[in-house]
Scaffold this active site. Structure first.
Site, PDB file in Angstrom:
ATOM      1  N   TRP A 100      26.955 -13.478  46.777  1.00 51.72           N
ATOM      2  CA  TRP A 100      28.334 -13.970  46.705  1.00 51.72           C
ATOM      3  C   TRP A 100      28.494 -15.125  45.733  1.00 51.72           C
ATOM      4  CZ3 TRP A 100      31.638 -10.539  47.726  1.00 51.72           C
ATOM      5  CH2 TRP A 100      31.394  -9.596  48.729  1.00 51.72           C
ATOM      6  N   ASP A 170      31.950 -22.158  49.465  1.00 47.53           N
ATOM      7  CA  ASP A 170      32.401 -20.899  50.075  1.00 47.53           C
ATOM      8  C   ASP A 170      31.801 -20.857  51.471  1.00 47.53           C
ATOM      9  OD1 ASP A 170      32.792 -18.329  50.977  1.00 47.53           O
ATOM     10  OD2 ASP A 170      31.879 -17.334  49.240  1.00 47.53           O
ATOM     11  N   LYS A 194      35.517 -12.847  59.160  1.00 47.96           N
ATOM     12  CA  LYS A 194      34.225 -12.913  59.829  1.00 47.96           C
ATOM     13  C   LYS A 194      34.329 -13.738  61.102  1.00 47.96           C
ATOM     14  CE  LYS A 194      32.740 -12.300  55.282  1.00 47.96           C
ATOM     15  NZ  LYS A 194      32.126 -10.976  55.334  1.00 47.96           N
TER      16      LYS A 194
HETATM   17  N1  PMP Z   1      32.065 -14.919  50.153  1.00 51.83           N
HETATM   18  C1  PMP Z   1      31.280 -14.542  51.176  1.00 51.83           C
HETATM   19  C2  PMP Z   1      30.245 -15.491  51.672  1.00 51.83           C
HETATM   20  C3  PMP Z   1      31.442 -13.281  51.753  1.00 51.83           C
HETATM   21  O1  PMP Z   1      30.663 -12.893  52.757  1.00 51.83           O
HETATM   22  C4  PMP Z   1      32.446 -12.409  51.252  1.00 51.83           C
HETATM   23  C5  PMP Z   1      32.740 -11.059  51.858  1.00 51.83           C
HETATM   24  N2  PMP Z   1      31.824 -10.449  52.570  1.00 51.83           N
HETATM   25  C6  PMP Z   1      33.211 -12.842  50.172  1.00 51.83           C
HETATM   26  C7  PMP Z   1      33.015 -14.098  49.664  1.00 51.83           C
HETATM   27  C8  PMP Z   1      34.264 -11.944  49.576  1.00 51.83           C
HETATM   28  O2  PMP Z   1      35.307 -11.899  50.447  1.00 51.83           O
HETATM   29  P1  PMP Z   1      36.509 -10.855  50.312  1.00 51.83           P
HETATM   30  O3  PMP Z   1      35.978  -9.516  50.635  1.00 51.83           O
HETATM   31  O4  PMP Z   1      37.480 -11.386  51.315  1.00 51.83           O
HETATM   32  O5  PMP Z   1      37.021 -10.968  48.922  1.00 51.83           O
END
Ligand code: PMP
Length: 364
Positions: A100, A170, A194
């Site tokens: 990520w 994040d 989450k």
């Molecule tokens: N950051 C993290 C730590 C994630 O786990 C995720 C999604 N699993 C995201 C960003 C991306 O999020 P989204 O699917 O809402 O764009």
């Protein structure tokens, strides 16, 4: 009974879902559902304001920080963070410890210069100690991902940054699972799906003085200044998602607050990691012990590389006992148990029991 170990969208507290159900056709006495309510109505206004106030209270958010509710998920914020901040000096520092943060760095590189703070890691199983980092005192901000959901790597410290450089985190997959000092950050963001609610809402906590530094081309819906000026009602927000999220905040408040969530998270993840560590390599978690995620526990079965047949058998057995969504992310394979706030200790114990029984039946 089904036990949901999904990585996200993930389990929500049963009490919250029951309340949503009970109020679905008549939300707070309005005679209509929250989904049918104007986002400009006072009834909805109260829902959104209460959610934001409860979050402020839960995290002790200082008064010089704004809480914004936006759309576009974590990925939207990969762009928004850069669009709103990278213009300060034209470059930003990224600590890439997993899938990520890597994606976030790529997105930001469209809008400015991105510096990698650590050499590219061969495997995302560690967080290099801060003494080895190369931070640029002229960076617009330092960015990191507090919990890498795919690889199960969670920071065991809050990075120190050069004087005057804001820290951006994040926290999509470990938000509200442990207390932290908001004042150490410039921006914190988290997608809801989450730990805090349905997909569709993203929470942003931003220090006031960082608002208004966006690039001219920033789209309105990703613009922190416009969102703030309009109290997160610049356009139609995801009203249902914000309503459910507000109920989750109330649920956290009545379940020991963030400290309560932290205690539960520690106990749940310990159950699973202890079994992994005591299995003489039958279960294998590649992540360094000090940065093992309390939220997402990735492991292989049979060997470090994973035995396909054994892993399939394990997943089938789990499913037969109602334990679902345990398959690892498609990029790493194996098993991943996500233990977000709504997953109970008793549910985690069921998984632990299955792992122990499976180990006893299949070792050697
Ligand atoms: N950051 C993290 C730590 C994630 O786990 C995720 C999604 N699993 C995201 C960003 C991306 O999020 P989204 O699917 O809402 O764009």
């Amino acid at each position: 009974m089904v036990i949901n170990f999904a990585a996200g969208p993930a389990k929500l507290p049963e009490e919250v879902l029951k309340e949503v159900q009970a109020n679905l056709l008549n939300c707070n006495g309005s005679g209509i559902s929250v989904m049918e309510m104007s986002h400009r109505s006072s009834n909805y206004g109260k829902i959104q304001e209460t959610a934001i106030n409860d979050l402020r209270e839960l995290l002790n958010v200082p008064s010089n920080y704004k809480i914004l509710l936006m759309q576009g998920g974590g990925t939207g914020q990969f762009a928004a963070v850069a669009l709103n901040l990278i213009g300060i000096t034209g470059s930003a520092d990224y600590v890439i410890t997993g899938s990520w943060s890597s994606k976030a760095a790529k997105e930001a590189a469209q809008y400015g210069k991105v510096n990698a703070v650590i050499p590219k890691l061969a495997k995302y199983t560690t967080v290099p100690r801060q003494s080895t980092w190369q931070l640029d005192p002229k960076a617009s901000y330092v960015y990191y991902c507090d919990n890498e959901t795919v690889e199960g790597v969670e920071f065991d410290f809050i990075p120190e940054v050069p004087e005057g450089v804001p820290l951006v985190a994040d926290m999509s997959s470990n938000f509200l699972s442990r207390p932290f000092d908001v004042s150490k950050f410039g921006v914190i963001f988290a997608g809801a799906q989450k730990n805090i609610g349905p997909a569709g809402t993203t929470v942003i906590i931003v220090r006031e003085d960082l608002i208004g530094k966006h690039l001219k081309t920033t789209p309105s819906i990703l613009n922190f200044e416009l969102m703030d000026k309009n109290s997160s009602l610049l356009n139609t927000p995801p009203t249902f998602g914000i309503y459910v999220m507000g109920l989750v905040f109330k649920w956290i408040k009545t379940n020991g607050g963030i400290a309560g969530m932290e205690k539960q998270s520690a106990a749940k993840s310990k159950l699973i990691y202890d079994i992994i560590d005591q299995s003489e390599g039958f279960f294998y978690c590649p992540v360094d012990t000090n940065v093992r995620s309390r939220m997402n526990v990735p492991f292989r079965i049979g060997s470090a590389a994973g035995d396909d047949a054994l892993e399939k058998e394990f997943l089938a057995k789990a499913e037969a006992e109602g334990m679902i969504q345990l398959k690892g992310h498609r990029s790493v394979g194996g098993i991943r148990a996500s233990l977000y706030n709504a997953v109970t200790l008793a549910e985690t114990q069921k998984l632990a029991n299955l792992m122990l029984a499976f180990y006893k039946n299949n070792k050697n």
